[in-house]
Scaffold this motif. Structure first.
Motif, PDB file in Angstrom:
ATOM      1  N   ARG A  86       0.840  -1.211   0.000  1.00  0.00           N
ATOM      2  CA  ARG A  86       0.000   0.000   0.000  1.00  0.00           C
ATOM      3  C   ARG A  86       0.868   1.251   0.000  1.00  0.00           C
ATOM      4  NH1 ARG A  86      -2.793  -2.210   4.356  1.00  0.00           N
ATOM      5  NH2 ARG A  86      -2.007  -0.542   5.679  1.00  0.00           N
ATOM      6  N   ARG A  87       1.948   1.183   0.774  1.00  0.00           N
ATOM      7  CA  ARG A  87       2.857   2.325   0.887  1.00  0.00           C
ATOM      8  C   ARG A  87       3.511   2.623  -0.472  1.00  0.00           C
ATOM      9  NH1 ARG A  87       6.458   4.638   5.001  1.00  0.00           N
ATOM     10  NH2 ARG A  87       8.611   4.667   4.273  1.00  0.00           N
ATOM     11  N   ALA A  88       3.963   1.583  -1.137  1.00  0.00           N
ATOM     12  CA  ALA A  88       4.608   1.775  -2.442  1.00  0.00           C
ATOM     13  C   ALA A  88       3.599   2.310  -3.458  1.00  0.00           C
ATOM     14  CB  ALA A  88       5.216   0.459  -2.924  1.00  0.00           C
ATOM     15  N   GLN A  89       2.394   1.770  -3.398  1.00  0.00           N
ATOM     16  CA  GLN A  89       1.352   2.240  -4.313  1.00  0.00           C
ATOM     17  C   GLN A  89       1.067   3.723  -4.067  1.00  0.00           C
ATOM     18  OE1 GLN A  89      -2.377   0.185  -3.903  1.00  0.00           O
ATOM     19  NE2 GLN A  89      -3.195   0.985  -5.835  1.00  0.00           N
ATOM     20  N   ALA A  90       1.080   4.106  -2.804  1.00  0.00           N
ATOM     21  CA  ALA A  90       0.830   5.515  -2.464  1.00  0.00           C
ATOM     22  C   ALA A  90       1.906   6.411  -3.058  1.00  0.00           C
ATOM     23  CB  ALA A  90       0.771   5.676  -0.947  1.00  0.00           C
ATOM     24  N   VAL A  91       3.152   5.934  -3.058  1.00  0.00           N
ATOM     25  CA  VAL A  91       4.228   6.710  -3.682  1.00  0.00           C
ATOM     26  C   VAL A  91       3.979   6.821  -5.174  1.00  0.00           C
ATOM     27  CG1 VAL A  91       6.689   6.683  -4.272  1.00  0.00           C
ATOM     28  CG2 VAL A  91       5.963   6.153  -1.928  1.00  0.00           C
ATOM     29  N   ARG A  92       3.663   5.691  -5.797  1.00  0.00           N
ATOM     30  CA  ARG A  92       3.492   5.694  -7.255  1.00  0.00           C
ATOM     31  C   ARG A  92       2.313   6.564  -7.670  1.00  0.00           C
ATOM     32  NH1 ARG A  92       4.163   0.012  -6.373  1.00  0.00           N
ATOM     33  NH2 ARG A  92       1.944  -0.247  -6.804  1.00  0.00           N
ATOM     34  N   GLU A  93       1.279   6.550  -6.847  1.00  0.00           N
ATOM     35  CA  GLU A  93       0.061   7.304  -7.194  1.00  0.00           C
ATOM     36  C   GLU A  93       0.028   8.690  -6.566  1.00  0.00           C
ATOM     37  OE1 GLU A  93      -3.140   4.691  -6.218  1.00  0.00           O
ATOM     38  OE2 GLU A  93      -2.631   3.284  -7.844  1.00  0.00           O
ATOM     39  N   ALA A  98      -2.374   8.305   1.936  1.00  0.00           N
ATOM     40  CA  ALA A  98      -2.236   6.844   1.985  1.00  0.00           C
ATOM     41  C   ALA A  98      -0.833   6.451   2.429  1.00  0.00           C
ATOM     42  CB  ALA A  98      -2.545   6.246   0.607  1.00  0.00           C
ATOM     43  N   PHE A  99       0.165   7.229   1.996  1.00  0.00           N
ATOM     44  CA  PHE A  99       1.543   6.952   2.421  1.00  0.00           C
ATOM     45  C   PHE A  99       1.674   7.143   3.928  1.00  0.00           C
ATOM     46  CE2 PHE A  99       5.915   8.257   3.333  1.00  0.00           C
ATOM     47  CZ  PHE A  99       6.654   7.278   2.677  1.00  0.00           C
ATOM     48  N   LEU A 100       1.184   8.275   4.418  1.00  0.00           N
ATOM     49  CA  LEU A 100       1.319   8.562   5.852  1.00  0.00           C
ATOM     50  C   LEU A 100       0.478   7.610   6.697  1.00  0.00           C
ATOM     51  CD1 LEU A 100       1.480  12.453   5.745  1.00  0.00           C
ATOM     52  CD2 LEU A 100       3.360  10.835   6.179  1.00  0.00           C
ATOM     53  N   ALA A 101      -0.518   6.999   6.085  1.00  0.00           N
ATOM     54  CA  ALA A 101      -1.318   6.022   6.825  1.00  0.00           C
ATOM     55  C   ALA A 101      -0.515   4.759   7.143  1.00  0.00           C
ATOM     56  CB  ALA A 101      -2.576   5.662   6.025  1.00  0.00           C
ATOM     57  N   THR A 102       0.653   4.608   6.512  1.00  0.00           N
ATOM     58  CA  THR A 102       1.507   3.454   6.834  1.00  0.00           C
ATOM     59  C   THR A 102       2.530   3.796   7.914  1.00  0.00           C
ATOM     60  OG1 THR A 102       3.205   3.946   5.157  1.00  0.00           O
ATOM     61  CG2 THR A 102       1.298   2.632   4.447  1.00  0.00           C
ATOM     62  N   VAL A 103       2.450   5.001   8.466  1.00  0.00           N
ATOM     63  CA  VAL A 103       3.455   5.477   9.416  1.00  0.00           C
ATOM     64  C   VAL A 103       2.819   5.632  10.800  1.00  0.00           C
ATOM     65  CG1 VAL A 103       4.982   7.414   9.968  1.00  0.00           C
ATOM     66  CG2 VAL A 103       4.695   6.684   7.582  1.00  0.00           C
ATOM     67  N   LEU A 124       9.768  13.083  -8.217  1.00  0.00           N
ATOM     68  CA  LEU A 124      10.419  12.268  -9.245  1.00  0.00           C
ATOM     69  C   LEU A 124       9.383  11.533 -10.075  1.00  0.00           C
ATOM     70  CD1 LEU A 124      13.158  10.775  -6.893  1.00  0.00           C
ATOM     71  CD2 LEU A 124      13.553  12.445  -8.723  1.00  0.00           C
ATOM     72  N   ARG A 125       9.630  11.456 -11.367  1.00  0.00           N
ATOM     73  CA  ARG A 125       8.803  10.577 -12.190  1.00  0.00           C
ATOM     74  C   ARG A 125       9.332   9.169 -11.998  1.00  0.00           C
ATOM     75  NH1 ARG A 125       9.801  10.969 -17.227  1.00  0.00           N
ATOM     76  NH2 ARG A 125      11.625  12.296 -16.965  1.00  0.00           N
ATOM     77  N   LEU A 126       8.519   8.320 -11.450  1.00  0.00           N
ATOM     78  CA  LEU A 126       8.994   6.980 -11.103  1.00  0.00           C
ATOM     79  C   LEU A 126       8.414   5.942 -12.053  1.00  0.00           C
ATOM     80  CD1 LEU A 126       8.663   7.215  -7.219  1.00  0.00           C
ATOM     81  CD2 LEU A 126      10.752   7.392  -8.591  1.00  0.00           C
ATOM     82  N   ALA A 127       9.304   5.159 -12.646  1.00  0.00           N
ATOM     83  CA  ALA A 127       8.842   4.038 -13.467  1.00  0.00           C
ATOM     84  C   ALA A 127       8.539   2.834 -12.575  1.00  0.00           C
ATOM     85  CB  ALA A 127       9.901   3.667 -14.500  1.00  0.00           C
ATOM     86  N   ARG A 128       9.152   2.838 -11.403  1.00  0.00           N
ATOM     87  CA  ARG A 128       8.935   1.714 -10.497  1.00  0.00           C
ATOM     88  C   ARG A 128       9.225   2.170  -9.078  1.00  0.00           C
ATOM     89  NH1 ARG A 128      12.110  -4.148 -10.531  1.00  0.00           N
ATOM     90  NH2 ARG A 128      11.096  -4.937  -8.657  1.00  0.00           N
ATOM     91  N   TYR A 129       8.408   1.708  -8.154  1.00  0.00           N
ATOM     92  CA  TYR A 129       8.724   1.884  -6.744  1.00  0.00           C
ATOM     93  C   TYR A 129       8.044   0.756  -5.978  1.00  0.00           C
ATOM     94  CZ  TYR A 129       9.716   3.938  -2.226  1.00  0.00           C
ATOM     95  OH  TYR A 129      10.206   4.136  -0.958  1.00  0.00           O
ATOM     96  N   ASP A 130       8.822  -0.070  -5.316  1.00  0.00           N
ATOM     97  CA  ASP A 130       8.211  -1.123  -4.492  1.00  0.00           C
ATOM     98  C   ASP A 130       9.196  -1.631  -3.447  1.00  0.00           C
ATOM     99  OD1 ASP A 130       9.780  -3.194  -5.948  1.00  0.00           O
ATOM    100  OD2 ASP A 130       8.367  -2.778  -7.575  1.00  0.00           O
ATOM    101  N   TYR A 131       8.689  -2.496  -2.615  1.00  0.00           N
ATOM    102  CA  TYR A 131       9.501  -3.065  -1.530  1.00  0.00           C
ATOM    103  C   TYR A 131       9.464  -4.587  -1.608  1.00  0.00           C
ATOM    104  CZ  TYR A 131       8.804   1.523   0.737  1.00  0.00           C
ATOM    105  OH  TYR A 131       8.751   2.857   1.032  1.00  0.00           O
ATOM    106  N   GLU A 132      10.499  -5.188  -1.063  1.00  0.00           N
ATOM    107  CA  GLU A 132      10.493  -6.646  -0.899  1.00  0.00           C
ATOM    108  C   GLU A 132      11.109  -6.961   0.463  1.00  0.00           C
ATOM    109  OE1 GLU A 132      12.090 -10.768  -3.045  1.00  0.00           O
ATOM    110  OE2 GLU A 132      12.740  -8.838  -3.815  1.00  0.00           O
ATOM    111  N   THR A 133      10.498  -7.866   1.173  1.00  0.00           N
ATOM    112  CA  THR A 133      11.072  -8.294   2.453  1.00  0.00           C
ATOM    113  C   THR A 133      11.507  -9.748   2.347  1.00  0.00           C
ATOM    114  OG1 THR A 133       9.002  -9.134   3.367  1.00  0.00           O
ATOM    115  CG2 THR A 133       9.496  -6.802   3.740  1.00  0.00           C
TER     116      THR A 133
END
Ligand SMILES: [Zn+2]
Length: 460
Positions: A86-93, A98-103, A124-133
């Motif tokens: 959700r956090r990564a999606q919030a960055v992309r969108e 929504a981003f701060l809702a993950t904090v 930044l114009r982002l072509a990709r932003y995500d996380y992996e654990t």
């Protein structure tokens, strides 16, 4: 090293700004190979000094409000992954709420930090932003104001960011986030900068830290500290001019696909030298990481500028970027060229149309040049006396360019690239002998003589 660096004869004032500073070396790291020396910058490998700590208390004796970690298992990780998605999606969108809702919003310092992170990414114009654990659990950092019964956990987490057009793929960063479960919901409870690992240049993460400014010129993207108002655009202009000038000088295709990081964020630019001098700037490749933090594929190139340089110093010495832009333009040869050739060509362009006979050196440097071994400095010795070896390399490149111009130089570069493809390393003396003979009908000894002739005309 103000007493040793070359200065421009006559018109010194502009240059003195740069050579009179601590970071005087123009460095160029060249892209480290994927999987090459070291891991990611600042990576903290699972099982290394911070031992897996599934149930350990975080740093006993630290601030009140820090809670012991509960046993957390796969369900927690799945929930954390969902939150990170959700956090990564919030960055992309570009959805700040929504981003701060993950904090975890009980910690004002965390919230301020995360707002800045979001604001930086949003520029930044982002072509990709995500996380992996991964399932690896590391020692959690203290979560300020966490309740006594709230579990905290830190999974190994990779952030992948691709700045559109400027990077060819995502740059992977190990990020250090501790997660806290509050009222049944997993949140980011703490984020800190990963510790630097000695000797390993960090990857690129200029969006984490203080506020940034961005100049977006399509494939060329420049980030500076927001406090340096106007600098991002000025630097973008300087890089564009440097690309035009260097491409014309070397007769190669202009290439403006690069991300320039002139912020004070992220790991420091550092060149390992015997005297620990820091580089003024460095061109380096960046890479994606796998979940364990190991480098995988190339994501393009970056020019990173030492944040200790002031805006005036940066814009007052366009040669600094002309040097780095040569590495950008010659990146197809990265790893294939001997150090004297890549650095020499970059220094040649840096000073062009000035030559070694236009440079003034201090007596001390003059003495060291005269005492230096009569050879082309290889990678193994280059950093023993970089001030001398940059000069020697410049003189050697100048000699070759005087002899055969950019066309012969390109043949030489291609020869090294072909050699590398066939498994012959750039520091192989036999390869150099053969290429100098094939391309220039000359020998290394003659090139060395030519270089020292030129060095003999240094102003002192
Ligand atoms: Zn360089």
């Amino acid at each position: 090293m103000p007493t040793t660096a070359p200065r421009r004869r006559g018109r010194a004032p502009v240059l003195v700004l740069v050579v009179g500073l601590g970071p005087t070396l123009v460095a160029c790291g060249g892209a480290g190979a994927p999987g090459g020396a070291g891991g990611p910058g600042g990576a903290e490998a699972p099982g290394s000094s911070s031992s897996p700590a599934a149930t350990a208390s975080p740093e006993p004796g630290t601030s009140p409000g820090v809670s012991p970690s509960y046993e957390v298992g796969g369900a927690a990780r799945a929930a954390v992954d969902t939150m990170l998605a959700r956090r990564a999606q919030a960055v992309r969108e570009r959805d700040e709420a929504a981003f701060l809702a993950t904090v975890d919003d009980r910690d004002p310092r965390l919230v301020a930090q995360q707002r800045t992170l979001y604001a930086n990414l949003a520029q930044l114009r982002l072509a990709r932003y995500d996380y992996e654990t991964t399932a690896d659990q590391l020692l959690p950092d203290p979560v300020r104001r966490a309740g006594p019964r709230e579990p905290v956990v830190r999974f190994q987490t990779i952030e992948r960011t691709q700045v559109a057009d400027a990077l060819t793929g995502a740059v992977g960063n190990v990020v250090r986030m501790t997660y806290v479960r509050r009222a049944g919901q997993w949140l980011v409870g703490r984020e800190t900068a990963p510790e630097p690992v000695a000797g390993v240049p960090g990857q690129l993460r200029p969006w984490f830290g203080g506020p940034v400014d961005v100049a977006d010129r399509g494939t060329l993207v420049v980030l500076t500290d927001a406090a340096d108002a106007g600098l991002a655009d000025d630097l973008a202009d300087i890089v564009e001019d440097a690309v035009t000038a260097d491409a014309a000088l070397l007769q190669v295709e202009p290439d403006r696909q690069v991300l320039v990081d002139a912020t004070g964020n992220g790991p420091a630019v550092r060149l390992n030298t015997v005297d620990e001098e820091e580089a003024a700037a460095i061109y380096t490749g960046v890479f994606d990481l796998d979940a364990q933090g190991h480098r995988t594929t190339s994501s393009g190139g970056t020019i990173r500028i030492n944040p200790d340089l002031t805006a005036a110093e940066l814009t007052g010495d366009p040669g600094l970027l002309r040097h780095e832009v040569v590495h950008l333009l010659l990146r197809r040869y990265t790893g294939a060229l001997p150090m004297w050739l890549s650095e020499g060509t970059a220094e040649y362009a840096r000073w062009y149309p000035l030559t070694t006979s236009d440079l003034r050196v201090a007596p001390e440097l003059w003495r060291r040049v005269q005492a230096a071994p009569r050879q082309l400095p290889g990678a193994g010795v280059f950093q023993l006396d970089p001030a001398v070896n940059y000069l020697v390399s410049q003189a050697a490149a100048q000699h070759l360019l005087a002899r055969g111009g950019p066309v012969a130089l390109r043949s030489l570069l291609e020869g090294y690239r072909t050699g590398a493809a066939a498994g012959t390393g750039p520091e192989d003396g036999d390869l150099t002998d053969r290429l100098l003979d094939d391309v220039y009908d000359t020998t290394e000894a003659e090139v060395v003589d030519g270089a020292w002739d030129a060095l003999g005309r240094l102003d002192r």
